[in-house]
Design a protein around this motif. Structure first.
Motif, mmCIF file in Angstrom:
data_model
loop_
_atom_site.group_PDB
_atom_site.id
_atom_site.type_symbol
_atom_site.label_atom_id
_atom_site.label_comp_id
_atom_site.label_asym_id
_atom_site.label_seq_id
_atom_site.Cartn_x
_atom_site.Cartn_y
_atom_site.Cartn_z
ATOM 1 N N LEU A 48 0.821 -1.213 0.000
ATOM 2 C CA LEU A 48 0.000 0.000 0.000
ATOM 3 C C LEU A 48 0.854 1.262 0.000
ATOM 4 O O LEU A 48 0.483 2.280 -0.601
ATOM 5 C CB LEU A 48 -0.922 0.000 1.223
ATOM 6 C CG LEU A 48 -2.044 -1.042 1.227
ATOM 7 C CD1 LEU A 48 -2.751 -1.055 2.571
ATOM 8 C CD2 LEU A 48 -3.046 -0.763 0.110
ATOM 9 N N ARG B 254 5.235 3.392 -3.918
ATOM 10 C CA ARG B 254 4.844 4.256 -5.028
ATOM 11 C C ARG B 254 5.870 4.140 -6.153
ATOM 12 O O ARG B 254 7.059 4.181 -5.887
ATOM 13 C CB ARG B 254 4.736 5.719 -4.566
ATOM 14 C CG ARG B 254 3.607 5.975 -3.588
ATOM 15 C CD ARG B 254 2.240 5.789 -4.279
ATOM 16 N NE ARG B 254 1.141 6.098 -3.375
ATOM 17 C CZ ARG B 254 0.606 5.239 -2.529
ATOM 18 N NH1 ARG B 254 1.064 3.995 -2.479
ATOM 19 N NH2 ARG B 254 -0.384 5.598 -1.738
ATOM 20 N N ARG C 199 2.174 2.352 -7.148
ATOM 21 C CA ARG C 199 1.551 1.094 -6.754
ATOM 22 C C ARG C 199 1.696 0.068 -7.870
ATOM 23 O O ARG C 199 1.420 0.349 -9.024
ATOM 24 C CB ARG C 199 0.075 1.334 -6.451
ATOM 25 C CG ARG C 199 -0.715 0.096 -6.057
ATOM 26 C CD ARG C 199 -0.490 -0.275 -4.624
ATOM 27 N NE ARG C 199 -0.815 0.828 -3.744
ATOM 28 C CZ ARG C 199 -2.060 1.175 -3.379
ATOM 29 N NH1 ARG C 199 -3.090 0.500 -3.853
ATOM 30 N NH2 ARG C 199 -2.255 2.167 -2.547
#
Length: 314
Positions: free
Chosen positions: A90, A93, A95
């Motif tokens: 989660l 970055r 994702r």
């Protein structure tokens, strides 16, 4: 207005956590085997409590209770690692597509596997449920492996690395490998090391079902050898290396299996055979993944200038 603080996770950390999840799930299979091989399966005679009055082991239960309760505690450790993987997915970055469902699958698979483990206790180590408990762990390991490979791969489309008939043969080999694992649980359920001296057996003839298991192993090795030479013939070097690793693991596992059978199943070799089962599964999946590759994602096209900017430039 203050921006929310984010804690980005690097790709390297994400890969390491996913690998740790695989290792932890293999470890719980091995420690679960230790519970069975030391006849500690009913060391905690009920579930989810260890006794009717305590969630933890008591001195009166001796070493059997300690071994069984220790395996239950390890489930929490494996679950914490799985939760860390979900949080890392989660936080990472950008994702990675497809990683979150796999990470959640591993996380929810662990309590499901624990519930099946509890049912084995409540059914006084029914051999069919014990076998299902092992196979549930294999399923979690497979999903954890898929997650690890997905994290390592780029985000582009998937492309085959070998012709379609060889991909089909790889899937057939995977199915045979899975069937060997299933029949292996039947062999276990027919022999000694029931997990408790009073536990029932599945009623199958040990010699006959062991022969069926051995026949499946011979078929699996034959298919793996065929894959190796076929991959080499089409120039698929990476797939050939994966097949060679699979053959080596299968041969090692086969040697352990034959030695343990003809030496009347010493506990140490049975434990090594359980570890080998995990390695065979992982090596089989390695071959399957080697028949395809995920290409790098295409670079995003630069955004077209807005009409306002065009007018200003004019």
């Amino acid at each position: 207005m203050k921006r929310s603080v984010r804690f980005p996770v690097s790709a390297t950390l994400l890969r390491r956590l996913a690998l740790a999840s695989i290792i932890a799930n293999v470890a719980i299979v091995v420690t679960g085997g230790a519970v069975r091989l030391t006849a500690s399966g009913l060391g905690c005679p009920t579930w989810p409590r260890c006794t009717e009055d305590s969630y933890t082991t008591t001195p009166e239960m001796g070493v059997y209770g300690v071994i069984e309760f220790g395996n239950r505690l390890l489930t929490f450790a494996v679950g914490i690692i799985a939760l860390a993987v979900v949080l890392a997915v989660l936080a990472h970055r950008p994702r990675r597509r497809g990683t979150l469902p796999l990470a959640v699958g591993v996380l929810f698979g662990i309590p499901a596997q624990a519930i099946i483990g509890g049912i084995t206790v409540l059914t006084n180590l029914n051999p069919w449920v014990v076998g299902l408990h092992f196979l549930a762990s294999m399923a979690v390991i497979a999903v954890a492996y898929a997650l690890w490979r997905r994290i390592k791969d780029p985000d582009g489309p998937v492309a085959p690395t070998v012709p379609a008939p060889l991909r089909t043969l790889a899937w057939i080999t995977t199915a045979v490998s899975a069937s060997v694992l299933v029949v292996g649980t039947w062999v276990t359920g027919s022999g000694p090391h029931a997990g408790d001296h009073g536990a029932a057996r599945n009623g199958l003839d040990p010699a006959a079902i062991s022969q069926v298991h051995a026949d499946g192993v011979f078929l699996l090795i034959g298919l793996s050898v065929a894959l190796y030479f076929a991959f080499r013939a089409v120039g698929a070097a990476r797939a050939a290396r994966a097949a060679a690793v699979l053959i080596a693991v299968e041969l090692g596992q086969g040697v352990i299996g034959f030695v343990q059978y003809f030496t009347h199943l010493p506990a140490v070799l049975v434990g090594a055979h359980m570890l080998g089962s995990c390695l065979v599964l992982l090596a089989t999946l390695g071959v399957l993944w080697a028949t395809r590759e995920r290409l790098p994602a295409a670079p995003e096209a630069p955004a077209a200038p807005s009409a306002q900017r065009v007018g200003a430039a004019a």
